[in-house]
Design a protein around this motif. Structure first.
Motif, PDB file in Angstrom:
ATOM      1  N   TYR A  47      32.975  37.435  45.846  1.00 49.86           N
ATOM      2  CA  TYR A  47      34.258  37.751  45.226  1.00 49.86           C
ATOM      3  C   TYR A  47      35.139  38.607  46.136  1.00 49.86           C
ATOM      4  O   TYR A  47      36.352  38.669  45.946  1.00 49.86           O
ATOM      5  N   GLU A  48      34.508  39.245  47.102  1.00 48.82           N
ATOM      6  CA  GLU A  48      35.245  40.123  48.013  1.00 48.82           C
ATOM      7  C   GLU A  48      35.661  39.431  49.306  1.00 48.82           C
ATOM      8  O   GLU A  48      36.388  40.008  50.112  1.00 48.82           O
ATOM      9  N   ARG A  49      35.214  38.207  49.512  1.00 43.55           N
ATOM     10  CA  ARG A  49      35.515  37.503  50.749  1.00 43.55           C
ATOM     11  C   ARG A  49      36.965  37.012  50.779  1.00 43.55           C
ATOM     12  O   ARG A  49      37.437  36.353  49.851  1.00 43.55           O
ATOM     13  N   ASP A  50      37.657  37.334  51.874  1.00 39.97           N
ATOM     14  CA  ASP A  50      39.065  36.951  51.999  1.00 39.97           C
ATOM     15  C   ASP A  50      39.257  35.437  51.952  1.00 39.97           C
ATOM     16  O   ASP A  50      40.203  34.944  51.325  1.00 39.97           O
ATOM     17  N   ASP A  51      38.342  34.690  52.608  1.00 35.02           N
ATOM     18  CA  ASP A  51      38.520  33.238  52.637  1.00 35.02           C
ATOM     19  C   ASP A  51      38.375  32.623  51.250  1.00 35.02           C
ATOM     20  O   ASP A  51      39.113  31.695  50.883  1.00 35.02           O
ATOM     21  N   LEU A  52      37.465  33.167  50.450  1.00 35.60           N
ATOM     22  CA  LEU A  52      37.290  32.643  49.108  1.00 35.60           C
ATOM     23  C   LEU A  52      38.416  33.089  48.174  1.00 35.60           C
ATOM     24  O   LEU A  52      38.797  32.349  47.264  1.00 35.60           O
ATOM     25  N   GLN A  53      38.950  34.253  48.413  1.00 38.60           N
ATOM     26  CA  GLN A  53      40.092  34.693  47.619  1.00 38.60           C
ATOM     27  C   GLN A  53      41.306  33.806  47.874  1.00 38.60           C
ATOM     28  O   GLN A  53      42.128  33.575  46.971  1.00 38.60           O
ATOM     29  N   GLN A  54      41.418  33.296  49.082  1.00 38.08           N
ATOM     30  CA  GLN A  54      42.512  32.377  49.390  1.00 38.08           C
ATOM     31  C   GLN A  54      42.311  31.037  48.688  1.00 38.08           C
ATOM     32  O   GLN A  54      43.279  30.420  48.230  1.00 38.08           O
ATOM     33  N   ARG A  55      41.080  30.599  48.600  1.00 38.10           N
ATOM     34  CA  ARG A  55      40.793  29.328  47.948  1.00 38.10           C
ATOM     35  C   ARG A  55      40.827  29.442  46.426  1.00 38.10           C
ATOM     36  O   ARG A  55      41.116  28.462  45.729  1.00 38.10           O
ATOM     37  N   PHE A  56      40.533  30.640  45.925  1.00 34.07           N
ATOM     38  CA  PHE A  56      40.516  30.891  44.483  1.00 34.07           C
ATOM     39  C   PHE A  56      41.373  32.121  44.172  1.00 34.07           C
ATOM     40  O   PHE A  56      40.856  33.230  44.055  1.00 34.07           O
ATOM     41  N   PRO A  57      42.666  31.942  44.055  1.00 32.73           N
ATOM     42  CA  PRO A  57      43.539  33.088  43.751  1.00 32.73           C
ATOM     43  C   PRO A  57      43.069  33.833  42.493  1.00 32.73           C
ATOM     44  O   PRO A  57      42.703  33.219  41.494  1.00 32.73           O
ATOM     45  N   GLY A  58      43.046  35.159  42.599  1.00 28.88           N
ATOM     46  CA  GLY A  58      42.602  35.980  41.477  1.00 28.88           C
ATOM     47  C   GLY A  58      41.097  36.167  41.412  1.00 28.88           C
ATOM     48  O   GLY A  58      40.578  36.736  40.445  1.00 28.88           O
ATOM     49  N   LEU A  59      40.390  35.724  42.441  1.00 28.21           N
ATOM     50  CA  LEU A  59      38.928  35.759  42.419  1.00 28.21           C
ATOM     51  C   LEU A  59      38.385  37.176  42.299  1.00 28.21           C
ATOM     52  O   LEU A  59      37.452  37.417  41.535  1.00 28.21           O
ATOM     53  N   LEU A  60      38.951  38.103  43.055  1.00 36.98           N
ATOM     54  CA  LEU A  60      38.407  39.460  43.079  1.00 36.98           C
ATOM     55  C   LEU A  60      38.361  40.067  41.678  1.00 36.98           C
ATOM     56  O   LEU A  60      37.397  40.755  41.318  1.00 36.98           O
ATOM     57  N   GLU A  61      39.387  39.781  40.870  1.00 35.10           N
ATOM     58  CA  GLU A  61      39.460  40.348  39.530  1.00 35.10           C
ATOM     59  C   GLU A  61      38.418  39.754  38.583  1.00 35.10           C
ATOM     60  O   GLU A  61      38.180  40.280  37.493  1.00 35.10           O
ATOM     61  N   ARG A  62      37.786  38.658  38.985  1.00 38.10           N
ATOM     62  CA  ARG A  62      36.799  38.013  38.132  1.00 38.10           C
ATOM     63  C   ARG A  62      35.412  38.654  38.244  1.00 38.10           C
ATOM     64  O   ARG A  62      34.554  38.395  37.403  1.00 38.10           O
ATOM     65  N   SER A  63      35.190  39.448  39.258  1.00 37.74           N
ATOM     66  CA  SER A  63      33.863  40.030  39.468  1.00 37.74           C
ATOM     67  C   SER A  63      33.454  40.896  38.277  1.00 37.74           C
ATOM     68  O   SER A  63      34.253  41.664  37.744  1.00 37.74           O
TER      69      SER A  63
END
Length: 210
Positions: A63-79
């Motif tokens: 959830y903290e990975r920049d590349d995955l946050q780009q692929r899944f906008p809002g990912l960090l907030e889902r943790s």
């Protein structure tokens, strides 16, 4: 090269493939957890929380990975790792056990590449299914979104909409068959890790008591 997908089903979306090809392992896991009566009392529920802590710790770095946050906008907030840790402390789980579960989660070797997509899918899908668990936690154990069941509470926008958005993000990735195969392997590995944690913490704990 042979892929995990049925050629006749090659046009299926990634979310559909993940659901179909993890159905058996998912159902087996649900049945096993249910058989261990996680809502019998708070002691049983605490062991269930420890399983969740292991899994949330394992997936938290994704959830903290920049590349995955780009692929899944809002990912960090889902943790949900902070929520599950708070729930564990609400239930009085010993700090030594919390740290042991963190260590078990950190020790997981998640395959590189698109396997991480499968781990995210498994985690996000568990949030959708948590609605039923949250109701049981409230009714049977007097827990709430503020005490003991934070990680089971729904998203403010609603679980259904939250899940629909995530599935749309999955299907917009445009993965080819080989990449989808990696995602499926990752999802199966995620379910397998949860099952291992169930046997180690829930079933193992019961065996020690009985």
């Amino acid at each position: 090269m042979t892929t995990l997908a049925d050629p006749a089903q090659a046009d299926r979306t990634l979310s559909a493939r993940l659901k179909q090809e993890t159905h058996a392992i998912h159902d087996a896991l649900d049945s096993r957890i249910s058989a261990l009566s996680p809502f019998l009392d708070r002691a049983h529920y605490a062991r269930f929380l420890r399983v969740q802590l292991r899994f949330q710790t394992a997936t938290a770095p994704l959830y903290e990975r920049d590349d995955l946050q780009q692929r899944f906008p809002g990912l960090l907030e889902r943790s949900r790792v902070d929520l599950i840790e708070a729930d564990c402390r609400d239930l009085g789980i010993a700090e030594a056990d919390i740290e042991a579960d963190r260590a078990a989660g950190r020790a997981v070797a998640i395959e590189d590449g698109d396997a991480v997509i499968g781990w995210l899918y498994t985690n996000e899908g568990s949030n959708l299914g948590a609605a039923f668990l949250f109701k049981r936690a409230r009714k049977e154990l007097d827990l709430s979104a503020d005490f003991g069941a934070r990680h089971l509470a729904g998203h403010p926008d609603g679980r259904g909409l939250h899940w629909k958005r995530f599935k749309a993000q999955l299907d917009e990735l445009g993965l080819n068959d080989a990449q989808q195969d990696q995602a499926v392997r990752g999802a199966r590995a995620a379910f397998a890790f949860v099952r291992e944690s169930v046997e180690a913490v829930m079933a193992g704990g019961l065996a020690c008591e009985w």
